[in-house]
Design an enzyme around this catalytic site. Sequence first.
Site, short mmCIF file in Angstrom:
data_model
loop_
_atom_site.label_atom_id
_atom_site.label_comp_id
_atom_site.label_asym_id
_atom_site.label_seq_id
_atom_site.Cartn_x
_atom_site.Cartn_y
_atom_site.Cartn_z
N GLU A 1 4.81 -5.65 5.95
CA GLU A 1 4.74 -4.90 4.69
C GLU A 1 5.78 -5.41 3.69
O GLU A 1 6.98 -5.48 4.01
CB GLU A 1 4.94 -3.40 4.95
CG GLU A 1 4.89 -2.57 3.65
CD GLU A 1 4.66 -1.09 3.83
OE1 GLU A 1 4.38 -0.64 4.95
OE2 GLU A 1 4.76 -0.37 2.82
N LYS B 1 0.79 2.57 16.26
CA LYS B 1 1.61 1.65 15.45
C LYS B 1 3.03 2.21 15.35
O LYS B 1 3.21 3.39 15.07
CB LYS B 1 1.01 1.46 14.05
CG LYS B 1 1.89 0.57 13.17
CD LYS B 1 1.14 0.08 11.94
CE LYS B 1 1.00 1.08 10.82
NZ LYS B 1 2.29 1.60 10.29
N SER C 1 1.25 7.59 6.07
CA SER C 1 1.07 7.76 4.63
C SER C 1 0.26 9.03 4.35
O SER C 1 0.18 9.49 3.22
CB SER C 1 0.36 6.54 4.03
OG SER C 1 -0.82 6.25 4.76
O1 KIV Z 1 1.10 4.69 6.88
C1 KIV Z 1 0.44 3.75 6.43
O2 KIV Z 1 -0.53 3.94 5.70
C2 KIV Z 1 0.82 2.39 6.83
C3 KIV Z 1 0.09 1.23 6.24
C4 KIV Z 1 -0.01 1.23 4.80
C5 KIV Z 1 0.46 -0.06 6.82
O3 KIV Z 1 1.68 2.24 7.62
#
Ligand code: KIV
Length: 264
Positions: free
Chosen positions: A181, A112, A45
């Site tokens: 999500e 992640k 993000s």
């Molecule tokens: O990129 C991000 O901020 C995310 C979260 C909001 C889970 O993957």
Amino acid sequence: MKATVPNIIEKKKRGEKITMLTAYDYSTALIIDRCGVDILLVGDSVGPIFSGYENTLPVTTEEILYHTKAVSRARKNALLVSDMPFLSYQTSFEDAVRNCGLMLKAGAEAVKLEGGQEIADLVRKLSHSGIPVMGHIGLTPQSIHSLGGYKVQGKTEDTRRKLIISAKSLEEAGVFSIVLECVPEDVAKEITENVNIPTIGIGAGRYCDGQVLVINDILGLFEGFRPKFVKKYVDLAPLIEGAVKNYVEDVKTGKFPEETHIFS
Ligand code: KIV
């Protein structure tokens, strides 16, 4: 106490809620880290929030590495997880292991990855290489074009079943936790009750083992689209605007600098 992968898993067993927030820069990460947040996420993000990209797709491994290094210099207590950006893990096992390994070298303690059952073999490979993996299913923004927009996932019987199968296969492959999500609350509840690793929800309701939000959203710093699941804890944008306007005015009218600000 310093958060680690094993003690994040332990929290679920003890019924303790897990807190996670995104962080992209050193100064903000210093503040978040001292507030008792369990996990700092250098999310992709960062693309829309920090760089103004339309979505997360343009984000590169180099960009996440840069922000991971900045946040890792600030982090003392939280577990640092870095997002693997689009195309950094889909091309081959070798690319994935190398790019995930680079994140760990830059200071991340886990990575992640977006995706369900289809990435289970890769997760197994990474886990065997000593790279802790957090899963991410439901609305996976890197697949925005396949999904046809930012929509709640798992609303039909078929997609709900696929999400549950994905969560189970990711657990079996070795992820230490899973981000859920934008899924209906009852789907998140069912997944949470059926896996032994923590689920961390964003727009996934009250029954997940933890919650994650984007730091700029809770601070009222991102004035773009605000989804229903976001809770704004403070509205910083107008405060910043006021301060900057005062500064401009002070400089123009000669009120700044004052005697206390000068060297003699
Ligand atoms: O990129 C991000 O901020 C995310 C979260 C909001 C889970 O993957």
